[in-house]
Design a protein around this motif. Sequence first.
Motif, PDB file in Angstrom:
ATOM      1  N   UNK A   1       0.762  -1.237   0.000  1.00  0.00           N
ATOM      2  CA  UNK A   1       0.000   0.000   0.000  1.00  0.00           C
ATOM      3  C   UNK A   1       0.790   1.282   0.000  1.00  0.00           C
ATOM      4  N   UNK A   2       2.085   1.207   0.165  1.00  0.00           N
ATOM      5  CA  UNK A   2       2.894   2.411   0.352  1.00  0.00           C
ATOM      6  C   UNK A   2       2.739   3.431  -0.777  1.00  0.00           C
ATOM      7  N   UNK A   3       2.606   2.951  -2.025  1.00  0.00           N
ATOM      8  CA  UNK A   3       2.532   3.869  -3.170  1.00  0.00           C
ATOM      9  C   UNK A   3       1.102   4.155  -3.621  1.00  0.00           C
ATOM     10  N   UNK A   4       0.119   3.620  -2.893  1.00  0.00           N
ATOM     11  CA  UNK A   4      -1.271   3.775  -3.309  1.00  0.00           C
ATOM     12  C   UNK A   4      -1.783   2.582  -4.089  1.00  0.00           C
ATOM     13  N   UNK A   5      -0.930   1.608  -4.291  1.00  0.00           N
ATOM     14  CA  UNK A   5      -1.298   0.309  -4.862  1.00  0.00           C
ATOM     15  C   UNK A   5      -0.808  -0.748  -3.885  1.00  0.00           C
ATOM     16  N   UNK A   6      -1.409  -1.938  -3.917  1.00  0.00           N
ATOM     17  CA  UNK A   6      -0.970  -2.950  -2.960  1.00  0.00           C
ATOM     18  C   UNK A   6       0.521  -3.191  -3.098  1.00  0.00           C
ATOM     19  N   UNK A   7       1.000  -3.317  -4.345  1.00  0.00           N
ATOM     20  CA  UNK A   7       2.431  -3.352  -4.615  1.00  0.00           C
ATOM     21  C   UNK A   7       2.739  -2.381  -5.743  1.00  0.00           C
TER      22      UNK A   7
ATOM     23  N   UNK B   1      -6.268   2.533  -0.024  1.00  0.00           N
ATOM     24  CA  UNK B   1      -5.310   2.773  -1.097  1.00  0.00           C
ATOM     25  C   UNK B   1      -5.556   4.114  -1.777  1.00  0.00           C
ATOM     26  N   UNK B   2      -6.815   4.459  -1.995  1.00  0.00           N
ATOM     27  CA  UNK B   2      -7.110   5.766  -2.600  1.00  0.00           C
ATOM     28  C   UNK B   2      -6.741   6.909  -1.654  1.00  0.00           C
ATOM     29  N   UNK B   3      -6.870   6.653  -0.365  1.00  0.00           N
ATOM     30  CA  UNK B   3      -6.519   7.673   0.615  1.00  0.00           C
ATOM     31  C   UNK B   3      -5.044   8.010   0.633  1.00  0.00           C
ATOM     32  N   UNK B   4      -4.202   7.055   0.211  1.00  0.00           N
ATOM     33  CA  UNK B   4      -2.761   7.290   0.180  1.00  0.00           C
ATOM     34  C   UNK B   4      -2.438   8.467  -0.731  1.00  0.00           C
ATOM     35  N   UNK B   5      -3.045   8.519  -1.904  1.00  0.00           N
ATOM     36  CA  UNK B   5      -2.757   9.587  -2.860  1.00  0.00           C
ATOM     37  C   UNK B   5      -3.278  10.934  -2.354  1.00  0.00           C
ATOM     38  N   UNK B   6      -4.416  10.920  -1.698  1.00  0.00           N
ATOM     39  CA  UNK B   6      -4.962  12.154  -1.138  1.00  0.00           C
ATOM     40  C   UNK B   6      -4.050  12.686  -0.026  1.00  0.00           C
ATOM     41  N   UNK B   7      -3.531  11.783   0.789  1.00  0.00           N
ATOM     42  CA  UNK B   7      -2.679  12.212   1.886  1.00  0.00           C
ATOM     43  C   UNK B   7      -1.310  12.655   1.390  1.00  0.00           C
ATOM     44  N   UNK B   8      -0.838  12.050   0.309  1.00  0.00           N
ATOM     45  CA  UNK B   8       0.413  12.531  -0.271  1.00  0.00           C
ATOM     46  C   UNK B   8       0.272  13.984  -0.697  1.00  0.00           C
ATOM     47  N   UNK B   9      -0.877  14.311  -1.285  1.00  0.00           N
ATOM     48  CA  UNK B   9      -1.097  15.688  -1.727  1.00  0.00           C
ATOM     49  C   UNK B   9      -1.002  16.660  -0.552  1.00  0.00           C
ATOM     50  N   UNK B  10      -1.457  16.252   0.627  1.00  0.00           N
ATOM     51  CA  UNK B  10      -1.354  17.111   1.801  1.00  0.00           C
ATOM     52  C   UNK B  10       0.098  17.299   2.223  1.00  0.00           C
ATOM     53  N   UNK B  11       0.886  16.212   2.165  1.00  0.00           N
ATOM     54  CA  UNK B  11       2.311  16.338   2.470  1.00  0.00           C
ATOM     55  C   UNK B  11       2.982  17.279   1.480  1.00  0.00           C
ATOM     56  N   UNK B  12       2.686  17.096   0.185  1.00  0.00           N
ATOM     57  CA  UNK B  12       3.298  17.949  -0.831  1.00  0.00           C
ATOM     58  C   UNK B  12       2.915  19.415  -0.625  1.00  0.00           C
ATOM     59  N   UNK B  13       1.659  19.635  -0.266  1.00  0.00           N
ATOM     60  CA  UNK B  13       1.204  21.005  -0.001  1.00  0.00           C
ATOM     61  C   UNK B  13       1.970  21.608   1.168  1.00  0.00           C
ATOM     62  N   UNK B  14       2.113  20.834   2.237  1.00  0.00           N
ATOM     63  CA  UNK B  14       2.834  21.323   3.409  1.00  0.00           C
ATOM     64  C   UNK B  14       4.298  21.585   3.118  1.00  0.00           C
ATOM     65  N   UNK B  15       4.929  20.679   2.378  1.00  0.00           N
ATOM     66  CA  UNK B  15       6.341  20.862   2.043  1.00  0.00           C
ATOM     67  C   UNK B  15       6.541  22.044   1.112  1.00  0.00           C
ATOM     68  N   UNK B  16       5.589  22.254   0.203  1.00  0.00           N
ATOM     69  CA  UNK B  16       5.669  23.409  -0.696  1.00  0.00           C
ATOM     70  C   UNK B  16       5.565  24.715   0.090  1.00  0.00           C
ATOM     71  N   UNK B  17       4.699  24.742   1.085  1.00  0.00           N
ATOM     72  CA  UNK B  17       4.560  25.944   1.907  1.00  0.00           C
ATOM     73  C   UNK B  17       5.838  26.207   2.713  1.00  0.00           C
ATOM     74  N   UNK B  18       6.427  25.116   3.234  1.00  0.00           N
ATOM     75  CA  UNK B  18       7.696  25.257   3.949  1.00  0.00           C
ATOM     76  C   UNK B  18       8.763  25.806   3.001  1.00  0.00           C
TER      77      UNK B  18
END
Length: 404
Positions: free
Chosen positions: A231-237, A306-323
């Motif tokens: 699940x790490x990448x948003x897919x089971x493998x 699995x779909x939530x992984x991609x949504x949560x990545x977007x939040x990390x990217x948003x936070x890192x972009x703001x930093x």
Amino acid sequence: MNNNPLSRALFNDVMVPNYNPQPIIPVRGEGSRIWDQDGREYVDVTGGIAVNVLGHCHPALVDALKNQADNLWHLSNVFTNEPALKLARQLTEATFAERVFFCNSGGEANEAAFKLVRKYAFDHYGEHKNEIISFRQSFHGRTLFTVSVGGQPKYRQGFEPVPAGITHAEYNNLDSLKALISDNTCAVVLEPIQGEGGVIPADPEFLKGVRELCDQHNALLVFDEVQTGVGRTGHLFAYMDTPMVPDILTSAKALGGGFPIGAMLTTSKIADSLGIGTHGSTYGGNPLACAVAGAVLDQVNRPDVLEGVLRKRALFEEGLAQINARHHIFKEIRGKGLLIGAELVDAWHGKAGEFLAAARGEGVLVLVAGPDVLRMAPALNIPEDEIRQAMARLDAAIEKKLSE
């Protein structure tokens, strides 16, 4: 103040000095938070280095472990057991694989894979077909064989002579592989995202070309998914989001959600080369480990997770972009899903560890991937408000570090 005699200082007195653990000692975890001996709370975006896929003490995993502990702990490979059979069926039904070998770690899973590719080539083509090609900056484990296949010479220094017949191409450079591969190659080994090497994803066209070269030379393709799987990448493998399918896949880390387990997955034809007595593991397929891993797959292999992984990545990217907009500290944000690498700008290369320490001081736990990259591999179910809190704490840590 902590007066517990089980202190970080005791580590230096009683443990082999191959690790240099952080000065705090966590004693309790829940979800994506942990508490140290002094009761201080941290947001954990390390995931135990991509292991705690459902966070700390997930109720379904705790229940699976407790229920199995009341029934059967260990049998060895003299017998099989129901949790191992169930887990193997789950893995084969969810992937390309038809056969599974269980062990205890990613290094052991890769060791089994590397032995298998040589044995398969020996059985089908002869003893001359024994060469393994890996990639520079790769990481595949710490056994003598796996550290030799790994593409970071620093991990081999002082342990020579290492196993022969292993060469290293340049990652994402198909011409580099073409120059090395031949009919003596038994396997090409790669990570779909180089984790320890800096969180570097493989280009889709590169992967497609690797598969074609392997087919042309009757070489097996091994995907090391110890860090990218479950699940790490948003897919089971991770291979499921690429244009190809490997012949062998290795998994560990997140597979047990924190309980030690590893697995090697392959087809029945290839698996036949590991006949009775050719390989083994005393604890491999342990009922406790397999029961927990089965619960992990039940929880992770669901569309909402699995779909939530991609949504949560977007939040990390948003936070890192703001930093980055405030501090201009990151050169590039890399990775896939919730395996995230933030490379520091050139002026701060070599100092990722200093930012890790600063982050800990502000109550957020991050990783590094080499000396230049901050790495995050949080639980897949980390709440969105905790992502925002982690980014706020990281922002404060970076601001403090830059003002020193």
